[in-house]
Scaffold this motif. Structure first.
Motif, PDB file in Angstrom:
ATOM      1  N   ALA A 142      -4.241  -3.859  18.360  1.00 58.46           N
ATOM      2  CA  ALA A 142      -5.426  -3.293  17.708  1.00 58.46           C
ATOM      3  C   ALA A 142      -6.560  -3.101  18.705  1.00 58.46           C
ATOM      4  CB  ALA A 142      -5.876  -4.193  16.556  1.00 58.46           C
ATOM      5  N   ALA A 143      -6.683  -3.992  19.671  1.00 54.86           N
ATOM      6  CA  ALA A 143      -7.732  -3.878  20.686  1.00 54.86           C
ATOM      7  C   ALA A 143      -7.536  -2.646  21.565  1.00 54.86           C
ATOM      8  CB  ALA A 143      -7.754  -5.137  21.552  1.00 54.86           C
ATOM      9  N   LYS A 144      -6.326  -2.125  21.604  1.00 52.89           N
ATOM     10  CA  LYS A 144      -6.020  -0.917  22.379  1.00 52.89           C
ATOM     11  C   LYS A 144      -6.164   0.338  21.522  1.00 52.89           C
ATOM     12  CE  LYS A 144      -4.343  -3.042  26.102  1.00 52.89           C
ATOM     13  NZ  LYS A 144      -4.993  -2.992  27.384  1.00 52.89           N
ATOM     14  N   GLY A 145      -6.601   0.171  20.267  1.00 56.98           N
ATOM     15  CA  GLY A 145      -6.786   1.321  19.380  1.00 56.98           C
ATOM     16  C   GLY A 145      -5.542   1.741  18.629  1.00 56.98           C
ATOM     17  N   VAL A 146      -4.483   0.956  18.704  1.00 59.09           N
ATOM     18  CA  VAL A 146      -3.233   1.280  18.016  1.00 59.09           C
ATOM     19  C   VAL A 146      -3.377   0.940  16.537  1.00 59.09           C
ATOM     20  CG1 VAL A 146      -0.756   0.773  17.894  1.00 59.09           C
ATOM     21  CG2 VAL A 146      -1.916   0.855  20.118  1.00 59.09           C
ATOM     22  N   ARG A 147      -2.900   1.819  15.689  1.00 58.47           N
ATOM     23  CA  ARG A 147      -2.955   1.611  14.247  1.00 58.47           C
ATOM     24  C   ARG A 147      -1.538   1.413  13.708  1.00 58.47           C
ATOM     25  NH1 ARG A 147      -7.150   0.401  15.615  1.00 58.47           N
ATOM     26  NH2 ARG A 147      -9.081   1.529  15.332  1.00 58.47           N
ATOM     27  N   PHE A 148      -1.413   0.583  12.694  1.00 57.31           N
ATOM     28  CA  PHE A 148      -0.133   0.309  12.061  1.00 57.31           C
ATOM     29  C   PHE A 148      -0.155   0.836  10.629  1.00 57.31           C
ATOM     30  CE2 PHE A 148       0.427  -2.201  15.677  1.00 57.31           C
ATOM     31  CZ  PHE A 148       1.687  -2.775  15.712  1.00 57.31           C
ATOM     32  N   LEU A 149       0.963   1.397  10.212  1.00 60.38           N
ATOM     33  CA  LEU A 149       1.162   1.834   8.833  1.00 60.38           C
ATOM     34  C   LEU A 149       2.556   1.409   8.408  1.00 60.38           C
ATOM     35  CD1 LEU A 149      -0.153   5.523   9.024  1.00 60.38           C
ATOM     36  CD2 LEU A 149      -1.324   3.560   8.008  1.00 60.38           C
ATOM     37  N   GLY A 150       2.722   1.196   7.118  1.00 63.62           N
ATOM     38  CA  GLY A 150       4.034   0.895   6.572  1.00 63.62           C
ATOM     39  C   GLY A 150       4.513   2.032   5.694  1.00 63.62           C
ATOM     40  N   LEU A 151       5.802   2.054   5.456  1.00 59.71           N
ATOM     41  CA  LEU A 151       6.422   3.024   4.553  1.00 59.71           C
ATOM     42  C   LEU A 151       7.384   2.238   3.675  1.00 59.71           C
ATOM     43  CD1 LEU A 151       6.932   5.898   3.576  1.00 59.71           C
ATOM     44  CD2 LEU A 151       8.512   6.192   5.487  1.00 59.71           C
ATOM     45  N   ASP A 152       6.959   1.966   2.447  1.00 57.78           N
ATOM     46  CA  ASP A 152       7.731   1.141   1.520  1.00 57.78           C
ATOM     47  C   ASP A 152       8.790   1.987   0.831  1.00 57.78           C
ATOM     48  OD1 ASP A 152       8.674  -0.668  -0.380  1.00 57.78           O
ATOM     49  OD2 ASP A 152       6.966  -0.364  -1.707  1.00 57.78           O
ATOM     50  N   ALA A 153      10.053   1.653   1.051  1.00 58.89           N
ATOM     51  CA  ALA A 153      11.175   2.389   0.488  1.00 58.89           C
ATOM     52  C   ALA A 153      11.638   1.844  -0.855  1.00 58.89           C
ATOM     53  CB  ALA A 153      12.345   2.376   1.475  1.00 58.89           C
ATOM     54  N   ASP A 154      10.917   0.888  -1.415  1.00 57.45           N
ATOM     55  CA  ASP A 154      11.285   0.331  -2.717  1.00 57.45           C
ATOM     56  C   ASP A 154      11.211   1.397  -3.802  1.00 57.45           C
ATOM     57  OD1 ASP A 154      11.791  -2.592  -2.668  1.00 57.45           O
ATOM     58  OD2 ASP A 154       9.813  -2.623  -1.723  1.00 57.45           O
ATOM     59  N   SER A 155      12.133   1.353  -4.738  1.00 62.04           N
ATOM     60  CA  SER A 155      12.067   2.263  -5.887  1.00 62.04           C
ATOM     61  C   SER A 155      11.106   1.728  -6.948  1.00 62.04           C
ATOM     62  CB  SER A 155      13.455   2.472  -6.496  1.00 62.04           C
ATOM     63  OG  SER A 155      13.990   1.239  -6.923  1.00 62.04           O
TER      64      SER A 155
END
Length: 179
Positions: free
Chosen positions: A92-105
């Motif tokens: 995060a200190a390097k400006g990287v962002r995280f996102l998830g993709l939930d495959a649950d039905s």
């Protein structure tokens, strides 16, 4: 007693879509970083987060993004959460962002997973699989977990099948923060 074969079939189908990362599970992508000249544009995922808020991948253009696909029923997905959390804190200190993709039905299962594992980043809710289908055919594995590293120009710089470790993420992401 007729319900046992149905339960067994359902359990097998759920486990079949969750892999331990021993291969690319149908992906045509080579393992390893993709040279900048050969990178494909990441699809513009857009929809609601598990929290019900609008979420759009293109809003993160200009940042390196780690997109992790997961499902609450997936054991390897659960096992990699501490690794993703540690990587997110470091990067995060390097400006990287995280996102998830939930495959649950079932979005309730995804929300419970997000809450129980204290995911500190938003996740797309994809109960119908429409977000997954936006990826070019063969560019991502068929099963979860998998992680896509997207460069600041919105291109897929790496696709990592199976669970990922903090060290692997650092190795994949840090070169992109200097580009």
């Amino acid at each position: 007693m007729k319900t046992r074969p149905l339960l067994w079939t359902a359990a097998c189908l759920l486990l079949a879509s969750c892999h331990a990362g021993t291969g690319t599970a149908g992906s045509d992508e080579k393992s390893g970083p993709v040279p900048a000249a050969e990178r494909r544009a990441a699809p513009d995922l857009a929809g609601d987060s598990l929290d019900g808020k609008p979420l759009r991948l293109s809003d993160y253009r200009g940042k390196v993004v780690v997109l992790n696909a997961w499902a609450s029923y997936c054991g390897p997905c659960r096992a990699e959460v501490p690794e993703l959390d540690a990587a997110q804190k470091h990067l995060a200190a390097k400006g990287v962002r995280f996102l998830g993709l939930d495959a649950d039905s079932d979005t309730a299962g995804g929300r419970a997973f997000q809450r129980d594992h204290r995911l500190a980043y938003p996740s797309f809710s994809d109960p119908s699989g429409h977000q997954m289908l936006k990826f070019p055919r063969g560019s991502v594995p068929r099963g979860v977990p998998f992680t896509v590293v997207i460069d600041a120009r919105g291109r897929m710089a790496h696709v990592h099948p199976g669970p990922v470790t903090e060290e692997e993420l650092r190795d994949l992401v840090l070169p992109l923060t200097h580009a």
